[in-house]
Structures are given as C-alpha cells and as structure tokens.
Motif scaffolding. Structure first.
Motif, short mmCIF file in Angstrom:
data_model
loop_
_atom_site.label_atom_id
_atom_site.label_comp_id
_atom_site.label_asym_id
_atom_site.label_seq_id
_atom_site.Cartn_x
_atom_site.Cartn_y
_atom_site.Cartn_z
N TYR A 1 -4.04 -1.36 -7.67
CA TYR A 1 -4.77 -1.11 -6.67
C TYR A 1 -6.12 -1.93 -6.98
O TYR A 1 -6.90 -2.47 -6.11
CB TYR A 1 -5.12 0.31 -6.30
CG TYR A 1 -6.00 0.55 -5.30
CD1 TYR A 1 -5.54 0.57 -3.73
CD2 TYR A 1 -7.14 1.19 -5.71
CE1 TYR A 1 -6.58 0.41 -2.90
CE2 TYR A 1 -8.16 1.34 -4.34
CZ TYR A 1 -8.10 1.14 -3.49
OH TYR A 1 -9.09 1.25 -2.39
N SER B 1 0.74 -1.13 0.14
CA SER B 1 0.10 -0.01 0.02
C SER B 1 0.84 1.34 0.05
O SER B 1 0.45 2.32 -0.57
CB SER B 1 -1.00 -0.13 1.17
OG SER B 1 -1.65 -1.05 1.25
N LYS C 1 -2.76 7.56 2.61
CA LYS C 1 -3.03 8.76 1.91
C LYS C 1 -2.99 10.02 2.61
O LYS C 1 -2.79 10.96 2.11
CB LYS C 1 -4.05 8.71 1.04
CG LYS C 1 -4.12 7.82 -0.33
CD LYS C 1 -5.61 7.70 -0.97
CE LYS C 1 -5.32 6.92 -2.30
NZ LYS C 1 -6.88 6.89 -2.98
N SER D 1 0.37 1.81 -10.79
CA SER D 1 -0.17 1.61 -9.47
C SER D 1 -1.66 1.60 -9.09
O SER D 1 -2.14 1.04 -8.31
CB SER D 1 0.60 2.76 -8.55
OG SER D 1 0.05 4.08 -9.00
N ASN D 2 -2.39 2.49 -10.12
CA ASN D 2 -3.89 2.63 -10.06
C ASN D 2 -4.47 1.16 -10.36
O ASN D 2 -5.20 0.70 -9.86
CB ASN D 2 -4.46 3.63 -10.86
CG ASN D 2 -3.89 5.00 -10.11
OD1 ASN D 2 -3.79 5.28 -9.08
ND2 ASN D 2 -3.84 6.11 -11.13
N VAL E 1 -5.22 -4.21 2.15
CA VAL E 1 -4.67 -3.20 1.18
C VAL E 1 -5.64 -1.84 1.14
O VAL E 1 -5.28 -0.74 0.95
CB VAL E 1 -4.38 -3.61 -0.18
CG1 VAL E 1 -4.20 -2.54 -1.23
CG2 VAL E 1 -3.41 -4.32 -0.31
N GLY F 1 -9.31 8.27 4.04
CA GLY F 1 -8.97 7.92 2.35
C GLY F 1 -9.76 8.84 1.62
O GLY F 1 -9.79 8.65 0.38
N TYR G 1 -5.16 0.02 4.27
CA TYR G 1 -3.87 0.66 4.46
C TYR G 1 -3.86 1.75 3.41
O TYR G 1 -3.24 3.12 3.58
CB TYR G 1 -2.74 -0.20 4.25
CG TYR G 1 -2.22 -1.07 5.40
CD1 TYR G 1 -1.93 -0.64 6.51
CD2 TYR G 1 -2.38 -2.54 5.38
CE1 TYR G 1 -1.52 -1.14 7.77
CE2 TYR G 1 -1.92 -3.26 6.49
CZ TYR G 1 -1.64 -2.46 7.47
OH TYR G 1 -1.26 -3.43 8.81
N ASN G 2 -4.48 1.63 2.27
CA ASN G 2 -4.27 2.59 1.15
C ASN G 2 -4.81 3.88 1.57
O ASN G 2 -4.49 4.94 1.35
CB ASN G 2 -5.11 2.17 -0.01
CG ASN G 2 -4.75 3.03 -1.13
OD1 ASN G 2 -5.46 3.93 -1.51
ND2 ASN G 2 -3.80 2.58 -2.12
N LEU H 1 1.94 1.62 -3.54
CA LEU H 1 0.90 2.05 -4.52
C LEU H 1 0.41 3.54 -4.22
O LEU H 1 0.28 4.11 -5.18
CB LEU H 1 -0.41 1.24 -4.38
CG LEU H 1 -0.12 -0.46 -4.65
CD1 LEU H 1 -1.23 -1.13 -4.29
CD2 LEU H 1 0.04 -0.50 -6.03
N VAL H 2 0.62 3.86 -2.87
CA VAL H 2 0.12 5.38 -2.61
C VAL H 2 0.92 6.34 -3.13
O VAL H 2 0.68 7.37 -3.79
CB VAL H 2 -0.10 5.23 -1.06
CG1 VAL H 2 -0.54 7.01 -0.77
CG2 VAL H 2 -1.46 4.48 -1.08
#
Length: 276
Positions: free
Chosen positions: A109, A94, A162, A105-106, A154, A276, A157-158, A97-98
């Motif tokens: 996700y 995560s 953020k 990455s998008n 994920v 988020g 966490y994502n 990815l963020v």
C-alpha cells in the motif's frame, strides 16, 4: 447580536473573495469563447468585446480541416478503456490489500501511495514500452494512463473498502463462495460511488493530457483532441479565432461531464476519505 453581525460580515467577505476568484478563472474562458466567433483580425485584441459578426463558420472549418471526429473517437477509446482497466485492477488490488492484514500488504500500500509523489520517468518508460513491443500504438498509451492513475485510485478504494464489514466476506465464504465470487458479487456493488468517482477523475485527467500521446503515438492519425489543438496551432499560428474554436470543442466534453457528474466526484472523494 454583535457576534452574529460579525459572523455574517465574515460570510459576505468570503463570498466576495470567492466571487472575485471565480471571475479571474472565467475571464480567459469568456475571451476564448467570444474569440472563437471573431475574424482573425478582430480576435487579436483578446478582449471581451462581442464579435461584430458571429462567424459560426470558424467551427466548421476547424472540424473539417482539423479532423476532429477521428481525434474525438481516439480520445473516447483511450480514456474509456484506460478508465475500465484502472477501475478493475485497482479495486481488486485494494480489496486484497485491505482484507489481508500483513506487513507485506502494508508495504505494498505504501508502494502504491508513493505513486502520488514520484514523477513519471519518460525516457525509461519509452524504453520499457519499446522492449514490450507496444511503442507507437494506442495500447501503450492506454496501459500507461491506467498505471499513472493507479496510486490515486488505490488510495480511494482502500479507504472505502475498509468501511465494508468483514462479516459479509465471512458469511459468503461459509456458503462456499470463493475470493473472486466475493469480490464481484459483494464488494463491486458496494463500491459503485467510488467507481463513478474514479472513472470521472481518470477520464478528465486522460482527456486533457497531451504529453503521453505526443511521446508515445508516432502516427498523427492516432492523436487525441488536445493534440489536435497543438497541431492546429502550428498550422494556423496567427488565426487565433480558429485556435479558440478548436479549444472550445476540445474542452466541451470534459465540461459537460463535470457539469453532470460533479456530485459523484464530491460524494466519492468524501466517502473514500471519511470512511477510511
């Protein structure tokens, strides 16, 4: 005044409905707990009557003949290690990815997010585990559980990562810190609430599951406590008092965990969703 009165009546009505709903959930639990202290004949009415004689020996018999200590240790090993593996891998994924805002990455996700919808294919997973040489071992069950809970972890966490300012990362990079140093020294201490939430949610989902162990653990000595209930039911199919005693002992660890950790579950879910 009338508006205030109507609002109070609506509140009371909602509380009554919630109370009735709670009773519907609690009644089977009370029947199970009371039945675990009854005789094999007395328990067959499945009622809320108190036992004529409280038979604590039912629990002793279940513990001794059901080999619950070994099943408990197996469950602790599987749930504990799978939770740790899930937390480390999904939090790191995560973070990457963020922080790396790109199409890849998008897309990744969204790929993780699909895990919340897509069901597990048991036959395919069995073939993959056999090909890897892990089939029938506790290791295979741990890895499967860690993977099954990846999508949910994920997602949490994502949303939380953020909310962490990128300026913290940039300052650390300017001082010569690497990616791993930033993650372990800056990000990990800040995501403790989500770590607690993920650990508790994974623990509860893994502890209560019987499908993965029954398909992937070929040796009954590696079975967990929920599977001991399944095995005990087959052995004592008419002694519901012993089955109820086994169910009580199996659900007790999760009940205690949820009782003391519910604030962390709500707090982590709220933080991950709102931030988020």
């Amino acid at each position: 005044m009338n508006a205030t009165l109507r609002k109070s009546w609506r509140t009371y009505l909602v509380e009554i409905v919630m109370l009735l709903g709670s009773l519907i959930v609690l009644l089977p639990i009370l029947i199970m707990v009371l039945g675990s202290f009854k005789t094999s004949a007395e328990v067959l009415d499945f009622s809320l009557k108190l036992p004529k004689e409280w038979l604590f020996s039912n629990y002793q018999k279940v513990y001794e003949e059901g080999n619950l200590l070994r099943a408990f240790l197996n469950g602790i090993l599987i749930t504990g290690v799978s939770s740790i593996v899930n937390i480390v891998t999904t939090s790191a994924a995560s973070f990457v990815l963020v922080r790396r805002e790109s199409r890849l990455s998008n897309a990744l996700y969204l790929f993780f997010f699909m895990g919340l919808i897509a069901p597990m294919s048991t036959i395919t997973t069995i073939r993959v585990v056999q090909w890897l040489g892990f089939y029938g071992s506790i290791t295979s069950v741990i890895l499967i559980y860690a993977a099954l809970n990846t999508a949910f972890s994920v997602f949490l966490y994502n949303g939380f990562i953020k909310s962490i300012p990128k300026a913290l990362d940039e300052v650390a990079f300017l001082e010569g810190a690497g990616m791993f140093s930033v993650f372990f020294r800056i990000i990990i201490p800040l995501i403790v609430p989500v770590n607690a939430t993920v650990a508790i949610m994974v623990f509860m989902s893994v502890w209560n599951d019987i499908t993965i162990p029954i398909y992937f653990l070929t040796n009954s000595s590696d079975w967990t406590m929920p599977l001991s209930v399944y095995n005990f039911y087959g052995k004592y199919s008419r002694d519901w008092n012993l089955i109820f005693a086994d169910l009580v002992l199996t659900s007790l660890p999760v009940f205690i965990l949820y009782l003391f950790a519910q604030k962390y579950i709500v707090g982590g879910l709220t933080a991950g969703a709102v931030k988020g």
